[in-house]
Design a protein around this motif. Structure first.
Motif, PDB file in Angstrom:
ATOM      1  N   GLN A   1     -40.477 -69.184  46.804  1.00  0.00           N
ATOM      2  CA  GLN A   1     -40.062 -68.008  45.706  1.00  0.00           C
ATOM      3  C   GLN A   1     -41.433 -67.634  44.854  1.00  0.00           C
ATOM      4  O   GLN A   1     -41.588 -66.478  44.862  1.00  0.00           O
ATOM      5  CB  GLN A   1     -38.797 -68.432  45.090  1.00  0.00           C
ATOM      6  CG  GLN A   1     -38.328 -67.224  44.007  1.00  0.00           C
ATOM      7  CD  GLN A   1     -38.765 -67.250  42.780  1.00  0.00           C
ATOM      8  OE1 GLN A   1     -39.440 -68.201  42.331  1.00  0.00           O
ATOM      9  NE2 GLN A   1     -38.746 -66.118  42.006  1.00  0.00           N
TER      10      GLN A   1
ATOM     11  N   CYS B   1     -52.319 -76.823  42.443  1.00  0.00           N
ATOM     12  CA  CYS B   1     -51.960 -77.341  41.161  1.00  0.00           C
ATOM     13  C   CYS B   1     -51.208 -76.516  40.224  1.00  0.00           C
ATOM     14  O   CYS B   1     -50.421 -77.076  39.252  1.00  0.00           O
ATOM     15  CB  CYS B   1     -53.044 -77.928  40.336  1.00  0.00           C
ATOM     16  SG  CYS B   1     -54.307 -76.678  39.452  1.00  0.00           S
ATOM     17  N   ASP B   2     -51.391 -75.207  40.291  1.00  0.00           N
ATOM     18  CA  ASP B   2     -50.410 -74.446  39.426  1.00  0.00           C
ATOM     19  C   ASP B   2     -48.957 -74.238  40.013  1.00  0.00           C
ATOM     20  O   ASP B   2     -48.038 -74.406  39.236  1.00  0.00           O
ATOM     21  CB  ASP B   2     -50.997 -72.994  39.445  1.00  0.00           C
ATOM     22  CG  ASP B   2     -52.403 -72.664  38.628  1.00  0.00           C
ATOM     23  OD1 ASP B   2     -52.531 -73.757  37.817  1.00  0.00           O
ATOM     24  OD2 ASP B   2     -52.923 -71.626  38.829  1.00  0.00           O
TER      25      ASP B   2
ATOM     26  N   CYS C   1     -58.354 -76.515  36.265  1.00  0.00           N
ATOM     27  CA  CYS C   1     -57.726 -75.936  37.352  1.00  0.00           C
ATOM     28  C   CYS C   1     -56.130 -75.311  36.946  1.00  0.00           C
ATOM     29  O   CYS C   1     -55.860 -74.562  37.633  1.00  0.00           O
ATOM     30  CB  CYS C   1     -57.321 -77.426  38.137  1.00  0.00           C
ATOM     31  SG  CYS C   1     -55.651 -77.214  39.182  1.00  0.00           S
ATOM     32  N   GLU C   2     -55.657 -76.059  36.156  1.00  0.00           N
ATOM     33  CA  GLU C   2     -54.240 -75.433  35.663  1.00  0.00           C
ATOM     34  C   GLU C   2     -54.772 -74.382  34.890  1.00  0.00           C
ATOM     35  O   GLU C   2     -55.427 -74.168  33.836  1.00  0.00           O
ATOM     36  CB  GLU C   2     -53.493 -76.425  35.005  1.00  0.00           C
ATOM     37  CG  GLU C   2     -53.015 -77.452  35.857  1.00  0.00           C
ATOM     38  CD  GLU C   2     -51.921 -78.513  35.354  1.00  0.00           C
ATOM     39  OE1 GLU C   2     -51.644 -78.179  34.100  1.00  0.00           O
ATOM     40  OE2 GLU C   2     -51.516 -79.181  35.901  1.00  0.00           O
ATOM     41  N   HIS C   3     -54.087 -73.150  35.226  1.00  0.00           N
ATOM     42  CA  HIS C   3     -54.242 -72.006  34.628  1.00  0.00           C
ATOM     43  C   HIS C   3     -53.184 -71.534  33.840  1.00  0.00           C
ATOM     44  O   HIS C   3     -52.144 -71.020  34.250  1.00  0.00           O
ATOM     45  CB  HIS C   3     -54.671 -70.709  35.547  1.00  0.00           C
ATOM     46  CG  HIS C   3     -55.816 -70.984  36.756  1.00  0.00           C
ATOM     47  ND1 HIS C   3     -55.243 -71.608  37.861  1.00  0.00           N
ATOM     48  CD2 HIS C   3     -56.782 -71.032  36.806  1.00  0.00           C
ATOM     49  CE1 HIS C   3     -56.086 -71.796  38.694  1.00  0.00           C
ATOM     50  NE2 HIS C   3     -57.507 -71.488  37.808  1.00  0.00           N
TER      51      HIS C   3
ATOM     52  N   LEU D   1     -51.456 -68.170  33.799  1.00  0.00           N
ATOM     53  CA  LEU D   1     -50.801 -67.622  35.085  1.00  0.00           C
ATOM     54  C   LEU D   1     -49.543 -68.569  35.324  1.00  0.00           C
ATOM     55  O   LEU D   1     -48.505 -68.025  35.650  1.00  0.00           O
ATOM     56  CB  LEU D   1     -51.926 -67.934  36.124  1.00  0.00           C
ATOM     57  CG  LEU D   1     -51.413 -67.791  37.536  1.00  0.00           C
ATOM     58  CD1 LEU D   1     -50.977 -66.320  37.457  1.00  0.00           C
ATOM     59  CD2 LEU D   1     -52.675 -68.048  38.494  1.00  0.00           C
ATOM     60  N   ILE D   2     -49.736 -70.095  35.067  1.00  0.00           N
ATOM     61  CA  ILE D   2     -48.558 -70.734  35.011  1.00  0.00           C
ATOM     62  C   ILE D   2     -47.420 -70.441  34.104  1.00  0.00           C
ATOM     63  O   ILE D   2     -46.010 -70.243  34.511  1.00  0.00           O
ATOM     64  CB  ILE D   2     -48.988 -72.259  34.532  1.00  0.00           C
ATOM     65  CG1 ILE D   2     -49.829 -72.866  35.697  1.00  0.00           C
ATOM     66  CG2 ILE D   2     -47.648 -73.065  34.308  1.00  0.00           C
ATOM     67  CD1 ILE D   2     -50.459 -74.102  34.986  1.00  0.00           C
TER      68      ILE D   2
ATOM     69  N   ILE E   1     -46.819 -67.416  32.868  1.00  0.00           N
ATOM     70  CA  ILE E   1     -46.091 -65.964  33.445  1.00  0.00           C
ATOM     71  C   ILE E   1     -45.124 -66.427  34.642  1.00  0.00           C
ATOM     72  O   ILE E   1     -44.204 -65.916  34.634  1.00  0.00           O
ATOM     73  CB  ILE E   1     -47.139 -64.948  34.177  1.00  0.00           C
ATOM     74  CG1 ILE E   1     -48.041 -64.539  32.667  1.00  0.00           C
ATOM     75  CG2 ILE E   1     -46.454 -63.825  34.841  1.00  0.00           C
ATOM     76  CD1 ILE E   1     -49.393 -63.647  33.294  1.00  0.00           C
ATOM     77  N   THR E   2     -45.739 -67.202  35.707  1.00  0.00           N
ATOM     78  CA  THR E   2     -45.237 -67.710  36.762  1.00  0.00           C
ATOM     79  C   THR E   2     -43.805 -68.387  36.573  1.00  0.00           C
ATOM     80  O   THR E   2     -42.944 -68.186  37.118  1.00  0.00           O
ATOM     81  CB  THR E   2     -45.939 -68.388  37.499  1.00  0.00           C
ATOM     82  OG1 THR E   2     -47.138 -67.587  37.804  1.00  0.00           O
ATOM     83  CG2 THR E   2     -45.438 -68.764  39.045  1.00  0.00           C
ATOM     84  N   LYS E   3     -43.780 -69.060  35.733  1.00  0.00           N
ATOM     85  CA  LYS E   3     -42.607 -70.040  35.168  1.00  0.00           C
ATOM     86  C   LYS E   3     -41.556 -68.969  34.814  1.00  0.00           C
ATOM     87  O   LYS E   3     -40.363 -69.066  35.131  1.00  0.00           O
ATOM     88  CB  LYS E   3     -42.781 -70.772  34.025  1.00  0.00           C
ATOM     89  CG  LYS E   3     -43.343 -72.255  34.395  1.00  0.00           C
ATOM     90  CD  LYS E   3     -43.212 -73.263  33.143  1.00  0.00           C
ATOM     91  CE  LYS E   3     -43.310 -74.647  33.939  1.00  0.00           C
ATOM     92  NZ  LYS E   3     -43.472 -75.697  32.865  1.00  0.00           N
TER      93      LYS E   3
ATOM     94  N   GLU F   1     -41.220 -66.042  35.985  1.00  0.00           N
ATOM     95  CA  GLU F   1     -40.296 -65.396  37.088  1.00  0.00           C
ATOM     96  C   GLU F   1     -39.702 -66.317  38.124  1.00  0.00           C
ATOM     97  O   GLU F   1     -38.936 -66.111  39.187  1.00  0.00           O
ATOM     98  CB  GLU F   1     -41.481 -64.897  38.020  1.00  0.00           C
ATOM     99  CG  GLU F   1     -42.331 -63.726  37.237  1.00  0.00           C
ATOM    100  CD  GLU F   1     -43.389 -63.297  37.873  1.00  0.00           C
ATOM    101  OE1 GLU F   1     -44.108 -62.272  37.639  1.00  0.00           O
ATOM    102  OE2 GLU F   1     -43.872 -63.963  38.815  1.00  0.00           O
ATOM    103  N   ALA F   2     -40.038 -67.503  37.821  1.00  0.00           N
ATOM    104  CA  ALA F   2     -39.346 -68.813  38.728  1.00  0.00           C
ATOM    105  C   ALA F   2     -37.799 -68.814  38.888  1.00  0.00           C
ATOM    106  O   ALA F   2     -37.284 -68.407  38.027  1.00  0.00           O
ATOM    107  CB  ALA F   2     -39.780 -70.118  38.386  1.00  0.00           C
TER     108      ALA F   2
END
Lengths: 122, 122
Positions: free
Chosen positions: A54, A64-65, B15-17, B20-21, B23-25, B27-28
């Motif tokens: 998804q 890692c993200d 590594c962890e952005h 981005l993380i 925003i993505t969360k 939408e998850a």
DNA sequence: ACAACATATGAATATATGTTCATATGTTAA
DNA sequence: TTAACATATGAACATATATTCATATGTTGT
């Protein structure tokens, strides 16, 4: 699948209905096809992989993200990505140390969104 | 899912952005939803059940005819039908000694036929 | 009531699957 | 070259799952 004609259905006394069975066998999916279909759905049939797919259906992400967003270990995510990669449901590109994954199968995008719709409407 | 604003993405070194993380969360898919989606696909992710569902998508059949067509034991078929019944993917009606099963979920009919299409075209 | 039958189900077993841990591989920056 | 880092992978483990066997349930016809 059969090719011969179906005999008359003598049945109603017997449990097994010869003619019905015969007709039905002709329409049945081939063993090998059933296995391949099951294989795809099996990949969609795990909570972690549903989450990963998804996410990837919305944007490209590095390992890692993904792990950070779904709150799982890097190793677990990497193992799952390998399964999805082998089945060509996702693709990836290397950028230095990082691997950016994205969805690589429009059928799967569609199946997934239908699956999500399904649970929303009932 | 988050509700707070996303911080600036300081990253490119990390590594962890973070942004981005973040925003993505948002939408998850929710944990619980992912689990339910996986549950449905899990049911479609077994060769025997794919065969059974494909048969039932064409016509109503009794247990022993299903067993005869897919060449499996009555018990195995019955166990699988129970799973499908519990998930309301199939329904059944009693007629004397026999139990006639049929498909009871149009979403599943559609998912199944898409799955079959998928393996045909590639 | 009894025998024959269709289906359902519990227990046991073998196998498959997902996660973790430790470690390997390969890249970047110093 | 070395250290730090991102990712991949093998092995071990725990859990889930599918099938089989034996048997239970419930129906029909005698």
């Amino acid at each position: 699948m059969q090719t011969k004609e179906c005999p008359e259905d003598i049945c109603d006394q017997l449990c097994e209905h010869p003619q019905l069975i015969c007709i039905t066998k002709k329409e049945a999916i081939a063993d090998d096809d059933a296995q391949q279909v099951a294989e795809i759905f099996k990949l969609l049939g795990d909570t972690t992989r549903v989450k990963i797919l998804q996410l990837l259906s919305r944007r490209e992400l590095c390992v890692c993200d993904i792990a950070a967003v779904i709150e799982m270990g890097q190793s677990a995510v990497s193992h799952q990505l390998r399964l999805l990669r082998n089945a060509r449901l996702v693709r990836y590109r290397r950028e230095g140390k990082m691997a950016w994954y994205s969805l690589d199968d429009e059928h799967v995008r569609s199946l997934l969104s239908q699956g999500i719709d399904h649970i929303k409407h009932r």
